[in-house]
Design an enzyme around this catalytic site. Sequence first.
Site, mmCIF file in Angstrom:
data_model
loop_
_atom_site.group_PDB
_atom_site.id
_atom_site.type_symbol
_atom_site.label_atom_id
_atom_site.label_comp_id
_atom_site.label_asym_id
_atom_site.label_seq_id
_atom_site.Cartn_x
_atom_site.Cartn_y
_atom_site.Cartn_z
ATOM 1 N N GLU A 260 0.813 -1.219 0.000
ATOM 2 C CA GLU A 260 0.000 0.000 0.000
ATOM 3 C C GLU A 260 0.844 1.266 0.000
ATOM 4 O O GLU A 260 0.408 2.301 -0.493
ATOM 5 C CB GLU A 260 -0.948 -0.004 1.206
ATOM 6 N N GLU A 261 2.039 1.193 0.537
ATOM 7 C CA GLU A 261 2.888 2.386 0.570
ATOM 8 C C GLU A 261 3.481 2.701 -0.803
ATOM 9 O O GLU A 261 3.510 3.853 -1.222
ATOM 10 C CB GLU A 261 4.017 2.205 1.591
ATOM 11 N N SER A 262 3.974 1.685 -1.501
ATOM 12 C CA SER A 262 4.744 1.961 -2.726
ATOM 13 C C SER A 262 4.388 1.078 -3.909
ATOM 14 O O SER A 262 4.915 1.293 -5.006
ATOM 15 C CB SER A 262 6.236 1.788 -2.437
ATOM 16 N N TYR B 98 -6.695 4.413 4.170
ATOM 17 C CA TYR B 98 -5.400 3.738 4.285
ATOM 18 C C TYR B 98 -5.491 2.496 5.160
ATOM 19 O O TYR B 98 -5.019 1.420 4.790
ATOM 20 C CB TYR B 98 -4.363 4.718 4.843
#
Length: 654
Positions: free
Chosen positions: A532-534, A636
């Site tokens: 989910e971050e990158s 998120y």
Amino acid sequence: MKDLKLIIIAVCIFILAVVLMFYAAGKSNTKRAYGLYRQGLGFYAQKDYHNAYYNFSKISRFSKLYHIALLKQGQCALNVGDKKSAYSKFKHLGNISHDVHLAPYALYNAALINMEHKKYSHAYRKFKTIYKKYPDSDFKKASAYQLGVLCKDKKPHAAKDFFMEYIEYAPYGRYAKAAAQNMLESGLVLNDEEKYNIANALYYSFEYNEALKYAGMSNTAAAAALCAKIHEHSGSIRKALSYYLKALAICDETLEPEEISSIIGRYLALSKEPKKDTCAFLLKQTKKTAAYPAVLYTYANCLTKLSAIKCYQAVYSKYPASYWAPESLRNVIMYSYETGYSKKAKRLAQDYLGKYKNTKSAPAVKFWYGKILSEEKKTAEAGRVFKELISESPDSYYAYIAYNLLCGRQTPLNSVNLGKIPKGGNFSKNDLKQIFNNDKTLVTLAYLGDIEALEELRVHNDFAASYIAYKKNNFPYAIYYANKGFEKLKVKPAHSDARYKLLYPLAYTDKINNSSIKFAQNPYLMLALVREESGFNPEALSPAGASGLMQLMPQTASSLGFGSVSVQDLFNPDLNIKLGIKYFSDLKNMFNRTEMLAVLSYNGGPYNVQMWTSDLEHKSFDEFVEDIPYLETQNYIKKVFGSYWNYVRIYGKN
């Protein structure tokens, strides 16, 4: 009579022996063909096209790989500049194959060689064959451009139709600029839609002045939005605002909802006025247009909760068919539930589920409907609703929390640690059949590992594009295309379907496992965090400066006890993962080893989470998540635990 029986038995034995002989020969021939092909691929990868050609040419015409081998021979010949041999192979393949991938590819390349040698009538026939026989192929659209070129002098109106077809399909395609210029040079009369399509193609070709000229001639919302984008690109903000406003003021059903939302978003971003005041102004300008419910929905997000609810009610009651109605109704349902009006929330949820079954917020509404039933002690009915939710939306965050309720536990604040993540990257033949929808040619090429051939065939399929990106270690694109593919599926497959492996790939697993063990964290949750971050892009860089796989700020990374860390250092996957998991471990300790709060802090910041958790005593964690004031952070945590749930269900039993 006895003799006749003996003769029949002898004949049967003979036939069986012949069949077995041919079967054995065929099996041996197939094995040899696969060996030759793989050896040829090895030479091809080394750019030794002569030896590659030789290997591919040794594959028997009776082999299942013969047609694909012809394609590779043609490619080898092209790479060494032998157009005569290439033409021979492509023409032969185009004549004998009816495969929807191989035949148009071969005919198209043969036709291009005809064009080079000025054999225009031969080229025309081949392009026309592709155009008529393979309507779903990308080569049909490319052939439309070539047919336009061949027709432009003698049949200008036919050429116009061919060029327009290509431009509409691929405004950013290889020939889009040339097609647009051919249209303009023809001197033919163009309608508004054609002017816009030409302007769009010119825009994607960076011909901004020409694009602006023709977009300005088209009196459509899409053309006005394009003018705005061009002015914004050149720094003319006032003109950009004027055109965005025009696009909204004349907006009709031809604009997609996402485009309308994008136009509103750009107007708000460029306006110097407060967001609330800008929305109020836009409401007056869009009163009788298709953009009005979108503006009203956006306006609601600027208001206090009670005022926002009145706007949401107006959107779903007055514009029930609009794109923004389902989400508006969902907000009203949640407000009714939170303020103690469970019966009203239940009635509205039933109304929602009757009207909006396949919408983005349907899983959330179904979950809360089930939860209300559960609170009413209607256990069996609630269980049925939760099971439906898991069946219909198995990959959603709400499936995860519904599953926990079915198992008799509330949303767990800490995940279940299943130990090390398995190694990934391998796909069985059955996996490939699922990914390529049992298409024999594509499955064979994927099984052989011929990714270049898969690319060359230009397969118009999201999962095929995802697989190609996956095999090239381009995980962000693999996830992007797989997500597009899943959005188009009306029925979600079981978790064992190989397409989920493209949407939730295994990458950097050794590094994640090692650092997770070192800092006592759940590797599956850390894997979800990285996704989910990158999207597994080691060089990801946010506008704020967060860098690498786990999107760390250099200041944060430097405070973790491993010395000073620069942006460039954070592009190192080993270091980034180690520091990211260490930072998560620190956050978890800060919040009494509560993973969900640590995930929130990773995105929203520990200070904000400390303020938000003052409400946690008075509501369930599920309610708390829905009430997080930062929409980005609220989404998120749902994405991270949705990913965690999927990684566990896809790989957890391996």
